[in-house]
Every structure is written in structure tokens, then in C-alpha cells.
Design an enzyme around this catalytic site. Structure first.
Site, PDB file in Angstrom:
ATOM      1  N   HIS A 187       0.791  -1.213  -0.125  1.00 27.38           N
ATOM      2  CA  HIS A 187      -0.081   0.083   0.048  1.00 27.38           C
ATOM      3  C   HIS A 187       0.652   1.299   0.107  1.00 27.38           C
ATOM      4  O   HIS A 187       0.236   2.433  -0.155  1.00 27.38           O
ATOM      5  CB  HIS A 187      -1.018  -0.052   1.116  1.00 27.38           C
ATOM      6  CG  HIS A 187      -0.307   0.005   2.399  1.00 27.38           C
ATOM      7  ND1 HIS A 187      -1.076   0.331   3.601  1.00 27.38           N
ATOM      8  CD2 HIS A 187       0.827  -0.487   3.063  1.00 27.38           C
ATOM      9  CE1 HIS A 187      -0.359   0.428   4.748  1.00 27.38           C
ATOM     10  NE2 HIS A 187       0.960  -0.183   4.038  1.00 27.38           N
ATOM     11  N   HIS A 188       2.228   1.323   0.091  1.00 28.50           N
ATOM     12  CA  HIS A 188       3.009   2.393  -0.010  1.00 28.50           C
ATOM     13  C   HIS A 188       3.376   2.828  -1.433  1.00 28.50           C
ATOM     14  O   HIS A 188       4.010   3.843  -1.748  1.00 28.50           O
ATOM     15  CB  HIS A 188       4.169   2.137   0.792  1.00 28.50           C
ATOM     16  CG  HIS A 188       4.004   2.026   2.264  1.00 28.50           C
ATOM     17  ND1 HIS A 188       3.234   2.936   2.952  1.00 28.50           N
ATOM     18  CD2 HIS A 188       4.331   0.962   3.037  1.00 28.50           C
ATOM     19  CE1 HIS A 188       3.086   2.596   4.231  1.00 28.50           C
ATOM     20  NE2 HIS A 188       3.667   1.463   4.482  1.00 28.50           N
ATOM     21  N   ALA A 189       3.070   1.846  -2.306  1.00 25.17           N
ATOM     22  CA  ALA A 189       3.762   1.993  -3.823  1.00 25.17           C
ATOM     23  C   ALA A 189       2.430   2.896  -4.519  1.00 25.17           C
ATOM     24  O   ALA A 189       1.519   2.921  -4.450  1.00 25.17           O
ATOM     25  CB  ALA A 189       3.639   0.692  -4.512  1.00 25.17           C
ATOM     26  N   GLN A 242       0.113   4.085   7.646  1.00 28.00           N
ATOM     27  CA  GLN A 242      -1.023   4.904   6.708  1.00 28.00           C
ATOM     28  C   GLN A 242      -0.712   4.321   5.286  1.00 28.00           C
ATOM     29  O   GLN A 242       0.694   4.321   4.941  1.00 28.00           O
ATOM     30  CB  GLN A 242      -0.742   6.351   6.791  1.00 28.00           C
ATOM     31  CG  GLN A 242      -1.399   7.077   5.804  1.00 28.00           C
ATOM     32  CD  GLN A 242      -0.856   8.454   5.446  1.00 28.00           C
ATOM     33  OE1 GLN A 242       0.177   9.060   6.166  1.00 28.00           O
ATOM     34  NE2 GLN A 242      -1.389   9.221   4.590  1.00 28.00           N
ATOM     35  N   ASN A 282      -0.200   5.212   2.241  1.00 28.38           N
ATOM     36  CA  ASN A 282      -0.238   6.578   1.313  1.00 28.38           C
ATOM     37  C   ASN A 282      -0.122   6.556  -0.108  1.00 28.38           C
ATOM     38  O   ASN A 282      -0.513   7.148  -0.780  1.00 28.38           O
ATOM     39  CB  ASN A 282       1.104   7.334   1.745  1.00 28.38           C
ATOM     40  CG  ASN A 282       2.567   6.610   1.777  1.00 28.38           C
ATOM     41  OD1 ASN A 282       2.355   5.360   2.007  1.00 28.38           O
ATOM     42  ND2 ASN A 282       3.584   7.226   1.308  1.00 28.38           N
TER      43      ASN A 282
END
Length: 327
Positions: free
Chosen positions: A137-139, A181, A183
Site C-alpha cells: 500500500h505504499h507504492a 498509513q 499513502n
């Protein structure tokens, strides 16, 4: 029992999900073999019966499919060892040939990204798709960070839209309960009114991405040390009513990070093993009661217990939906 006749889980897994790179993977606290450990734990419980739920990805995600989300310049950048060392948070990789990093680290991630797409198709068809990896989920479109190179959820949504399995106007929800988070997803879907993000995370740790927070539809920042009672109370208060307010939801993605666990060195929360299971049960029950097809992906988890936490939650889901007799 929950909605057995309506929701049948499929478990997407390949032994090639595991990341083994001559021990270099141990430079990162992430257990890069938790995927196989989770599968082995479940197989020890269910034996060959597990095969009736299993789907083996036959190929990795293609360059064309990656291009539905990621920019051309970013995908070209992934041939740089220096860039990959930074994105994967393993500085010594800067000295390794990029083709070796691609073979031993990125290809397992591309296979897992395909697994999330398969899980999404399975959820549309059967109600539940569980990918024993993914949750990167950070990519974002043009950046990799936090051990996340490909946006598997973003690519799954884009691919389903392109093939017409879901429409641009269909409501899709991302329930992100990783300790960090999400992001990257928030940046990708910032201006997409039909992808809603529900994010509960420790606001006192990485990534602290204020710009990306604008992409969160329902934002629940936590403090370090948040315990079971407060966490579950917040989830009970907000998640069911939030999902019920979005009608109808075509598909939900559940980012089930186990880094909320109290022993996790990075999540900094104080959630017990029972608390992790209670969180997952609450999410499962809410989605099932509202009859929302959903995908579960594993995301973060940085302790030796992570695979057991995962297996316990998936065991609950299998026992209550699959028709396989509980052992």
C-alpha cells in the site's frame, strides 16, 4: 456459521511468493517467507482439503498490467539497483546487479500482484478471495517505498475496470488496517470518487504523508500504544456504519496487516494476538453481513509470529464459510 451458501473463499498462493535472496532479505525486518509459513500452517490443519480452495497463479503480472497504474518512467527506474535499495529499505542492494534483484525480489512481488488480481476476480465470482501476499500500500504511480514496489490493489482495480468486470461507476472500498498509513493507495485514488479508503493507522510513525491523507475518506489516526479495547471500540463504532452508508459496494479490499501486534517492532501499537483475531473477525462479519464481496491481502507484519496470526484469522474464515469441516 456465517453465510456459507453465498460466500465461498478461494486461497491464492504460490511457493514462489517467498523471497529468498542469499540471506540478503534478512537485512529487512519483514518476514519475507511468512507467505509459505502461513500456507504450511493452514495445510497442517486442513491437509489436502485445502486444495479445494487453492488457486495457483500461473504467471506473474505483465508489464502491460503494471502500466495500468505505474508510469513508464517509474517502471524503467526499477532497473536501478540504487533506487531499488532505497525503495526496499535495504541499502546493500545498491551493490547488487539489478537483474538479480529483479529475479529474487521483484518477480515474487509481481507474482503476488497477480495473486491479488486473481483474488479480486475470485471475490467477484465466489464472494471471498484471499491472497497470501500483497497489500503493497505504499507504492504509488511513480514511486516505490516501504518495501512496496507495485500497487497490487491499484492494479487489480484498474484491470477489473479495463476488462469490464467492474464499471468505473461501481463503488470500491479499501479497508486499510495495517499499522502504517496507506499513502501510496491514497495518492493513486486521490481524485477517484468511486474508490473509498477507510484507514486506521498509527499517526506517529512512517510514512506521515500529509498530502496523501487527502485521499482518505474516513481517517482514524491512532497514537502509539493503542490497546485492544480502544482499537476494537473504534472499529465497531465506525466500520459497519461507514460501509452501510456506501450503497452498493461492488468490491472491498481488506489490507490486513499484522503489524498492529504488540510485539511488532515497527507498528508501535499494543494489540494482542487475540486483538488481531478480533479485528479480523469484526471485519469479516461486517462484510459478510452486508453481503460485500471482498479480497484479503496480508500487507505488513514484522515478527516471527506474523504467520500464525494470519493463519488463525484465515482459519476462522475458512471454518465459517467454506463448507470444509472444522478440524
Amino acid at each position: 456459521m456465517l453465510l456459507k451458501s453465498e460466500f465461498q473463499p478461494k486461497l491464492i498462493y504460490s511457493p514462489e511468493y517467498n523471497i529468498n535472496f542469499f540471506g540478503v532479505e534478512k537485512l529487512h525486518p519483514f518476514d519475507s517467507c511468512k507467505y509459505g509459513r502461513s500456507w504450511n500452517e493452514l495445510f497442517a490443519i486442513y491437509g489436502k482439503q485445502l486444495q479445494s480452495l487453492h488457486i495457483l497463479p500461473s504467471r506473474s503480472i505483465s508489464h502491460h498490467e503494471l502500466s495500468t497504474v505505474h508510469t513508464k518512467s517509474y517502471l524503467e527506474l526499477l532497473s536501478s539497483s540504487r533506487y531499488l535499495a532505497q525503495a526496499l529499505e535495504m541499502p546493500p542492494l545498491a551493490l547488487c546487479p539489478s537483474r538479480l534483484i529483479d529475479k529474487h525480489i521483484l518477480n515474487p512481488m509481481r507474482l503476488a500482484t497477480m495473486g491479488t488480481l486473481i483474488a479480486a476476480k475470485s471475490a467477484i465470482k465466489n464472494g471471498i478471495g484471499i491472497n497470501l501476499s500483497g497489500g503493497y500500500h505504499h507504492a504509488s504511480e511513480a514511486n516505490g517505498e516501504g518495501f512496496c514496489i507495485y500497487s497490487d490493489i491499484g492494479i487489480a482495480i484498474a484491470s477489473l475496470r479495463m476488462e469490464g468486470t467492474i464499471q468505473e461507476t461501481d463503488q470500491v472500498v479499501i479497508i486499510d488496517l495495517d499499522a502504517h498509513q496507506g499513502n501510496g493507495l491514497e495518492r493513486i485514488f486521490l481524485n477517484d470518487q468511486n474508490v473509498k479508503i477507510f484507514d486506521v493507522y498509527n499517526a506517529e510513525i512512517y510514512p506521515n504523508d500529509g498530502w496523501a491523507k487527502r485521499g482518505i475518506d474516513l481517517d482514524i489516526p491512532l497514537k502509539s500504544g493503542t490497546s485492544d479495547r480502544k482499537y476494537i471500540e473504534l472499529l465497531q463504532e465506525y466500520l459497519p456504519s461507514y460501509l452501510d452508508s456506501i450503497t452498493p459496494i461492488r468490491l472491498a479490499f481488506y489490507n490486513a496487516g499484522t503489524d498492529i501486534y504488540c510485539k511488532d517492532p515497527l507498528g508501535k501499537l499494543d494489540i494482542s494476538a487475540q486483538g488481531v483475531l478480533s479485528r479480523d473477525i469484526l471485519v469479516f462479519k461486517t462484510l459478510l453481513e452486508l453481503k460485500i464481496p471482498f479480497v484479503m491481502v496480508l500487507s505488513g507484519g514484522y515478527t516471527k509470529d506474523s504467520y500464525l496470526l494470519i493463519a488463525n484469522s484465515i482459519r476462522y474464515l475458512i471454518d465459517n464459510t467454506s463448507g470444509i469441516p472444522a478440524p
